[in-house]
Design a protein around this motif. Structure first.
Motif, PDB file in Angstrom:
ATOM      1  N   ASP A 182      36.612  13.996  16.064  1.00 23.22           N
ATOM      2  CA  ASP A 182      37.319  13.901  14.656  1.00 23.22           C
ATOM      3  C   ASP A 182      38.336  12.734  14.549  1.00 23.22           C
ATOM      4  O   ASP A 182      38.854  12.323  15.743  1.00 23.22           O
ATOM      5  CB  ASP A 182      38.087  15.227  14.447  1.00 23.22           C
ATOM      6  N   GLN A 214      40.395  18.935  19.275  1.00 23.12           N
ATOM      7  CA  GLN A 214      39.747  19.384  18.090  1.00 23.12           C
ATOM      8  C   GLN A 214      40.398  20.539  17.628  1.00 23.12           C
ATOM      9  O   GLN A 214      40.577  21.563  17.960  1.00 23.12           O
ATOM     10  CB  GLN A 214      38.455  19.532  18.312  1.00 23.12           C
ATOM     11  N   ASN A 215      40.582  20.611  16.205  1.00 24.15           N
ATOM     12  CA  ASN A 215      41.134  21.687  15.421  1.00 24.15           C
ATOM     13  C   ASN A 215      39.886  22.859  15.570  1.00 24.15           C
ATOM     14  O   ASN A 215      38.681  22.536  15.522  1.00 24.15           O
ATOM     15  CB  ASN A 215      41.414  21.326  13.980  1.00 24.15           C
ATOM     16  N   PRO A 236      38.184  25.892  13.725  1.00 22.37           N
ATOM     17  CA  PRO A 236      37.926  26.135  12.566  1.00 22.37           C
ATOM     18  C   PRO A 236      38.803  27.064  11.833  1.00 22.37           C
ATOM     19  O   PRO A 236      39.316  27.908  12.360  1.00 22.37           O
ATOM     20  CB  PRO A 236      36.129  26.433  12.713  1.00 22.37           C
ATOM     21  N   SER A 276      38.439  29.115   9.803  1.00 22.16           N
ATOM     22  CA  SER A 276      38.101  30.743   9.945  1.00 22.16           C
ATOM     23  C   SER A 276      38.713  31.578  11.026  1.00 22.16           C
ATOM     24  O   SER A 276      38.707  32.866  11.116  1.00 22.16           O
ATOM     25  CB  SER A 276      36.630  30.734   9.713  1.00 22.16           C
ATOM     26  N   GLU A 277      38.823  30.771  12.155  1.00 18.27           N
ATOM     27  CA  GLU A 277      39.206  31.491  13.351  1.00 18.27           C
ATOM     28  C   GLU A 277      40.572  31.551  13.541  1.00 18.27           C
ATOM     29  O   GLU A 277      41.212  32.433  13.818  1.00 18.27           O
ATOM     30  CB  GLU A 277      38.599  30.606  14.630  1.00 18.27           C
ATOM     31  N   GLU A 329      44.109  28.775  12.232  1.00 16.77           N
ATOM     32  CA  GLU A 329      44.576  27.454  11.761  1.00 16.77           C
ATOM     33  C   GLU A 329      46.021  27.127  12.506  1.00 16.77           C
ATOM     34  O   GLU A 329      46.464  25.856  12.718  1.00 16.77           O
ATOM     35  CB  GLU A 329      45.179  27.449  10.288  1.00 16.77           C
TER      36      GLU A 329
END
Length: 116
Positions: A41, A61-62, A64, A66-67, A69
């Motif tokens: 990213d 890496q961030n 996702p 949905s999991e 934030e």
């Protein structure tokens, strides 16, 4: 630094480079190969370390949305290096995977390899 060769990651181009210095010139060349290594990213922090003559790459890496934030994942890749006759160095991705979940507010300062 691995065997007197300095390796770096060029974030704007997303390329791994190896730097050479001799009596007449100096410069950088692209590390070839690396099939299977994911693109990082644009906001990822990338660190390189010598791990017994292999190049270890650590990046964040961030997670996702949905999991979670509130978290990031730390990923690690092990890359073997092959010096070729025509002044090229090729990297082969031996493995990579997520190794740690950290709070999103963490800062990746440096990476070192330790032997115990």
């Amino acid at each position: 630094m691995i065997e007197n060769i300095l390796y770096s990651y060029n974030k704007p181009n997303g390329e791994f480079l190896w730097l050479y210095f001799d009596k007449e010139e100096e410069g950088a060349k692209k590390l070839k190969g690396l099939e299977g290594l994911p693109k990082f990213d644009s906001g990822s922090t990338v660190r390189l370390v010598n791990y017994g003559g292999k190049l270890m790459v650590l990046w964040d890496q961030n997670v996702p949305a949905s999991e979670s934030e509130e978290e990031k994942m730390i990923w690690c890749a092990e890359i073997s290096l092959d010096k070729r006759k025509n002044d090229e160095i090729w990297g082969k991705v031996e493995w990579f995977e997520a190794v740690l979940t950290v709070p999103k507010a963490y800062q990746f300062v440096c990476a070192i390899a330790a032997t115990v």
